[in-house]
Design a protein around this motif. Structure first.
Motif, PDB file in Angstrom:
ATOM      1  N   ALA A  78      44.409  52.343  61.182  1.00  0.00           N
ATOM      2  CA  ALA A  78      43.139  52.167  61.878  1.00  0.00           C
ATOM      3  C   ALA A  78      43.237  52.496  63.364  1.00  0.00           C
ATOM      4  CB  ALA A  78      42.632  50.734  61.694  1.00  0.00           C
ATOM      5  N   VAL A  79      44.431  52.341  63.940  1.00  0.00           N
ATOM      6  CA  VAL A  79      44.593  52.553  65.382  1.00  0.00           C
ATOM      7  C   VAL A  79      44.670  54.034  65.712  1.00  0.00           C
ATOM      8  CG1 VAL A  79      46.160  52.209  67.324  1.00  0.00           C
ATOM      9  CG2 VAL A  79      45.650  50.309  65.778  1.00  0.00           C
ATOM     10  N   ALA A  80      45.438  54.796  64.929  1.00  0.00           N
ATOM     11  CA  ALA A  80      45.678  56.202  65.250  1.00  0.00           C
ATOM     12  C   ALA A  80      44.403  57.033  65.323  1.00  0.00           C
ATOM     13  CB  ALA A  80      46.661  56.799  64.239  1.00  0.00           C
ATOM     14  N   PRO A  81      43.496  56.968  64.329  1.00  0.00           N
ATOM     15  CA  PRO A  81      42.287  57.807  64.435  1.00  0.00           C
ATOM     16  C   PRO A  81      41.433  57.484  65.645  1.00  0.00           C
ATOM     17  CG  PRO A  81      42.586  57.010  62.192  1.00  0.00           C
ATOM     18  CD  PRO A  81      43.551  56.265  63.042  1.00  0.00           C
ATOM     19  N   VAL A  82      41.371  56.197  66.034  1.00  0.00           N
ATOM     20  CA  VAL A  82      40.565  55.815  67.190  1.00  0.00           C
ATOM     21  C   VAL A  82      41.134  56.425  68.460  1.00  0.00           C
ATOM     22  CG1 VAL A  82      39.785  53.877  68.588  1.00  0.00           C
ATOM     23  CG2 VAL A  82      39.790  53.681  66.098  1.00  0.00           C
ATOM     24  N   ALA A  83      42.449  56.290  68.652  1.00  0.00           N
ATOM     25  CA  ALA A  83      43.084  56.834  69.857  1.00  0.00           C
ATOM     26  C   ALA A  83      42.981  58.352  69.895  1.00  0.00           C
ATOM     27  CB  ALA A  83      44.546  56.391  69.914  1.00  0.00           C
ATOM     28  N   ILE A  84      43.166  58.992  68.750  1.00  0.00           N
ATOM     29  CA  ILE A  84      43.153  60.453  68.715  1.00  0.00           C
ATOM     30  C   ILE A  84      41.754  60.999  68.968  1.00  0.00           C
ATOM     31  CG2 ILE A  84      43.493  62.437  67.200  1.00  0.00           C
ATOM     32  CD1 ILE A  84      45.802  60.908  65.923  1.00  0.00           C
ATOM     33  N   SER A  85      40.751  60.409  68.313  1.00  0.00           N
ATOM     34  CA  SER A  85      39.385  60.905  68.496  1.00  0.00           C
ATOM     35  C   SER A  85      38.897  60.691  69.921  1.00  0.00           C
ATOM     36  CB  SER A  85      38.448  60.200  67.513  1.00  0.00           C
ATOM     37  OG  SER A  85      38.418  58.804  67.745  1.00  0.00           O
ATOM     38  N   THR A  86      39.268  59.566  70.524  1.00  0.00           N
ATOM     39  CA  THR A  86      38.868  59.321  71.907  1.00  0.00           C
ATOM     40  C   THR A  86      39.546  60.299  72.857  1.00  0.00           C
ATOM     41  OG1 THR A  86      38.647  56.971  71.359  1.00  0.00           O
ATOM     42  CG2 THR A  86      38.645  57.559  73.683  1.00  0.00           C
ATOM     43  N   ALA A  87      40.825  60.556  72.632  1.00  0.00           N
ATOM     44  CA  ALA A  87      41.537  61.517  73.472  1.00  0.00           C
ATOM     45  C   ALA A  87      40.916  62.903  73.360  1.00  0.00           C
ATOM     46  CB  ALA A  87      43.015  61.554  73.076  1.00  0.00           C
ATOM     47  N   GLU A  88      40.518  63.269  72.164  1.00  0.00           N
ATOM     48  CA  GLU A  88      39.913  64.582  71.962  1.00  0.00           C
ATOM     49  C   GLU A  88      38.578  64.710  72.691  1.00  0.00           C
ATOM     50  OE1 GLU A  88      38.624  67.530  68.260  1.00  0.00           O
ATOM     51  OE2 GLU A  88      38.931  65.379  67.938  1.00  0.00           O
ATOM     52  N   SER A  89      37.801  63.634  72.711  1.00  0.00           N
ATOM     53  CA  SER A  89      36.482  63.699  73.332  1.00  0.00           C
ATOM     54  C   SER A  89      36.538  63.685  74.860  1.00  0.00           C
ATOM     55  CB  SER A  89      35.622  62.520  72.843  1.00  0.00           C
ATOM     56  OG  SER A  89      36.211  61.282  73.222  1.00  0.00           O
ATOM     57  N   VAL A  90      37.618  63.169  75.424  1.00  0.00           N
ATOM     58  CA  VAL A  90      37.702  63.015  76.876  1.00  0.00           C
ATOM     59  C   VAL A  90      38.546  64.115  77.517  1.00  0.00           C
ATOM     60  CG1 VAL A  90      38.473  61.497  78.745  1.00  0.00           C
ATOM     61  CG2 VAL A  90      37.335  60.524  76.733  1.00  0.00           C
ATOM     62  N   TYR A  91      39.657  64.495  76.867  1.00  0.00           N
ATOM     63  CA  TYR A  91      40.589  65.447  77.462  1.00  0.00           C
ATOM     64  C   TYR A  91      40.474  66.799  76.752  1.00  0.00           C
ATOM     65  CZ  TYR A  91      42.987  62.027  80.371  1.00  0.00           C
ATOM     66  OH  TYR A  91      43.289  61.099  81.316  1.00  0.00           O
ATOM     67  N   ALA A  92      40.240  67.842  77.538  1.00  0.00           N
ATOM     68  CA  ALA A  92      40.103  69.180  76.970  1.00  0.00           C
ATOM     69  C   ALA A  92      41.412  69.672  76.364  1.00  0.00           C
ATOM     70  CB  ALA A  92      39.621  70.157  78.041  1.00  0.00           C
ATOM     71  N   PHE A  93      42.528  69.144  76.839  1.00  0.00           N
ATOM     72  CA  PHE A  93      43.820  69.589  76.316  1.00  0.00           C
ATOM     73  C   PHE A  93      43.940  69.334  74.819  1.00  0.00           C
ATOM     74  CE2 PHE A  93      48.157  68.466  75.073  1.00  0.00           C
ATOM     75  CZ  PHE A  93      48.832  69.629  75.390  1.00  0.00           C
ATOM     76  N   PHE A  94      43.374  68.221  74.345  1.00  0.00           N
ATOM     77  CA  PHE A  94      43.513  67.855  72.937  1.00  0.00           C
ATOM     78  C   PHE A  94      42.479  68.522  72.039  1.00  0.00           C
ATOM     79  CE2 PHE A  94      45.508  64.241  75.151  1.00  0.00           C
ATOM     80  CZ  PHE A  94      46.743  64.279  74.533  1.00  0.00           C
ATOM     81  N   GLN A  95      41.586  69.277  72.596  1.00  0.00           N
ATOM     82  CA  GLN A  95      40.600  69.983  71.783  1.00  0.00           C
ATOM     83  C   GLN A  95      41.193  71.302  71.293  1.00  0.00           C
ATOM     84  OE1 GLN A  95      37.232  70.398  74.355  1.00  0.00           O
ATOM     85  NE2 GLN A  95      36.948  68.190  74.618  1.00  0.00           N
ATOM     86  N   GLN A  96      40.977  71.594  70.024  1.00  0.00           N
ATOM     87  CA  GLN A  96      41.518  72.820  69.462  1.00  0.00           C
ATOM     88  C   GLN A  96      40.755  74.020  69.998  1.00  0.00           C
ATOM     89  OE1 GLN A  96      41.392  73.173  65.188  1.00  0.00           O
ATOM     90  NE2 GLN A  96      43.167  74.544  65.162  1.00  0.00           N
ATOM     91  N   ARG A  97      41.502  74.980  70.502  1.00  0.00           N
ATOM     92  CA  ARG A  97      40.913  76.185  71.072  1.00  0.00           C
ATOM     93  C   ARG A  97      41.552  77.425  70.456  1.00  0.00           C
ATOM     94  NH1 ARG A  97      42.138  74.550  77.146  1.00  0.00           N
ATOM     95  NH2 ARG A  97      43.961  73.775  76.032  1.00  0.00           N
ATOM     96  N   ALA A  98      40.986  78.555  70.745  1.00  0.00           N
ATOM     97  CA  ALA A  98      41.511  79.815  70.228  1.00  0.00           C
ATOM     98  C   ALA A  98      42.305  80.522  71.317  1.00  0.00           C
ATOM     99  CB  ALA A  98      40.365  80.703  69.742  1.00  0.00           C
ATOM    100  N   ASP A  99      43.297  81.290  70.895  1.00  0.00           N
ATOM    101  CA  ASP A  99      44.084  82.050  71.849  1.00  0.00           C
ATOM    102  C   ASP A  99      43.400  83.389  72.146  1.00  0.00           C
ATOM    103  OD1 ASP A  99      44.488  83.558  69.621  1.00  0.00           O
ATOM    104  OD2 ASP A  99      46.598  83.020  69.360  1.00  0.00           O
ATOM    105  N   ALA A 100      44.102  84.273  72.828  1.00  0.00           N
ATOM    106  CA  ALA A 100      43.511  85.556  73.224  1.00  0.00           C
ATOM    107  C   ALA A 100      43.172  86.440  72.029  1.00  0.00           C
ATOM    108  CB  ALA A 100      44.468  86.299  74.168  1.00  0.00           C
ATOM    109  N   ARG A 101      43.828  86.194  70.901  1.00  0.00           N
ATOM    110  CA  ARG A 101      43.547  86.982  69.702  1.00  0.00           C
ATOM    111  C   ARG A 101      42.424  86.397  68.862  1.00  0.00           C
ATOM    112  NH1 ARG A 101      49.002  86.726  66.689  1.00  0.00           N
ATOM    113  NH2 ARG A 101      48.649  84.540  67.268  1.00  0.00           N
ATOM    114  N   GLY A 102      41.895  85.227  69.287  1.00  0.00           N
ATOM    115  CA  GLY A 102      40.875  84.561  68.499  1.00  0.00           C
ATOM    116  C   GLY A 102      41.431  83.677  67.410  1.00  0.00           C
TER     117      GLY A 102
END
Length: 423
Positions: free
Chosen positions: A84-108
């Protein structure tokens, strides 16, 4: 390193996103060259398909013990973060810090997902592994894994310190008093206070003189913490050089700042027909004789003092147990610190403590279960003279002597009334 096409799902036996050693990486697509194929037996028959990457990291979850909410000691199983703890911490980190958001590289192509980055960070915290260990486990470069750890440890204190490293509120104080009186027999007890040393392997040579003490093998950094009976850590102060003793640490600690500023909740109590304005912490013999600290006797002249010493030592095990569980759950602070910057060490320590308290709350063993009001901290309106007067009251030796004598009589009278020792 760009992450190839495919997805990674980190799940536990309950399928709820458990992060720890008992995890399975399920790959859909080619991750790092891993193939989902079966082996052939001697007769050339194809066996059930499997993932050659997954074989190296899959562990059985069937033997993981369940958490008993009635047991005040939290589990120290191999699963460092509950489902129960891990999803809460991970989802909050994703919503606040851009580093944890999945992005695409130069090749897409999609790069590392939020789950991968947080898994890399939590595995380094839980098992003390080096950052380059993530190259095989998650096909993640050392640089990205190290950056994930440090950003994750910046994120967690910023998001959760107000709740999981908060000072006790008025309702918290009342429940803490009740629990400690019922369990240990000490009225007005706020918890146990002590210090722990974390060895600093990467300490700069110029600083080693102030961070090294003779009773330790190398430079250390001190953590001062206060814990209640359920092992919840209410106070944490980290960063004092290891050459200091516990007296120097508490003199620099902010643990009694709210009492000095006059913004602390009412922590008064009564014992043996005497009223006391401040609660207290149980400490060992090195600490000063203050009104807010109670230690045992060195000279045991009668049975009352012997019984008090026995009860005191029993109650002080709370903080020692808390340190033990904290180190067991987060191996990174059990091993010598490999980082050079002090702020990174501080973030790692506070992150481990916050996640530790989050797991306690999720397991149902917290004294103040789920109770938290995000109210602003009161503003101090006292002048310097009034603050100094409050400071002197908290350090009054006469109050310490009277309090300890009243506690001796209170414990002894309760023993006589019960007719037995409940330890």
């Amino acid at each position: 390193m760009a992450f190839p096409s495919g997805s990674v799902d980190v799940t536990g036996s309950s399928g709820a996103g458990v992060i720890g050693s008992d995890v399975t990486i399920v790959t859909t697509g080619g991750v790092g060259g891993g193939s989902i194929v079966g082996d052939k037996d001697d007769e050339g028959n194809q066996s059930a398909p499997h993932d050659d990457v997954d074989d190296a990291v899959h562990h059985d979850l069937d033997d993981t013990p369940d958490i008993d909410a009635s047991d005040p000691t939290p589990t120290t199983s191999d699963d460092p973060v509950s489902s129960a703890v891990a999803p809460v911490a991970i989802s909050t980190a994703e919503s606040v810090y851009a580093f944890f958001q999945q992005r695409a590289d130069a090749r897409g192509k999609p790069r590392y997902s939020t789950m991968q980055k947080c898994t890399a960070a939590i595995r380094q915290l839980a098992y003390g592994t080096a950052s380059d260990a993530m190259e095989e486990y998650l096909q993640m470069s050392t640089t990205v894994a190290r950056e994930a750890l440090h950003i994750f440890c910046e994120c967690i204190p910023q998001l959760y310190h107000k709740k999981y490293l908060r000072k006790p509120t008025q309702s918290d104080v009342q429940k803490i008093h009740e629990v400690h009186h019922q369990r240990h027999g000490f009225p007005g007890m706020l918890g146990s206070l002590d210090c722990m040393h974390w060895e600093w392997e990467a300490c700069p040579v110029a600083w080693q003189g102030q961070f090294h003490r003779g009773d330790h093998d190398g430079p250390t950094v001190i953590l001062e913490a206060a814990a209640s009976f359920n092992l919840w850590i209410w106070h944490a102060f980290f960063g004092t050089p290891g050459a200091n003793n516990d007296i120097a640490v508490i003199n620099a600690s902010p643990i009694f700042d709210r009492l000095t500023d006059g913004i602390s909740p009412d922590i008064s109590f009564s014992t043996n027909d005497a009223n006391y304005e401040y609660g207290y912490y149980l400490v060992d013999g090195i600490y000063p004789e203050w009104a807010t600290l109670v230690h045992s006797f060195t000279c045991l002249t009668d049975e009352k003092r012997q019984y008090f010493k026995k009860k005191h030592e029993s109650a002080r095990k709370d903080i020692e147990r808390a340190f033990g569980v904290l180190k067991k759950r987060w191996s990174i602070i059990r091993q010598p610190a490999r980082f050079l910057q002090m702020d990174k060490l501080r973030n790692i320590m506070y992150t481990c403590i916050i996640l530790y308290n989050m797991i306690l709350e999720d397991s149902g063993t917290a004294v103040c279960q789920g109770e938290y009001n995000d109210e602003p901290e009161p503003i101090c309106t006292l002048n310097k003279d009034e603050k100094l007067a409050n400071l002197l009251k908290t350090r009054k030796r006469e109050t310490n002597f009277c309090l300890r004598s009243d506690l001796v009589e209170h414990l002894w009278s309760n023993k006589q009334g019960d007719g037995e020792d409940n330890d």
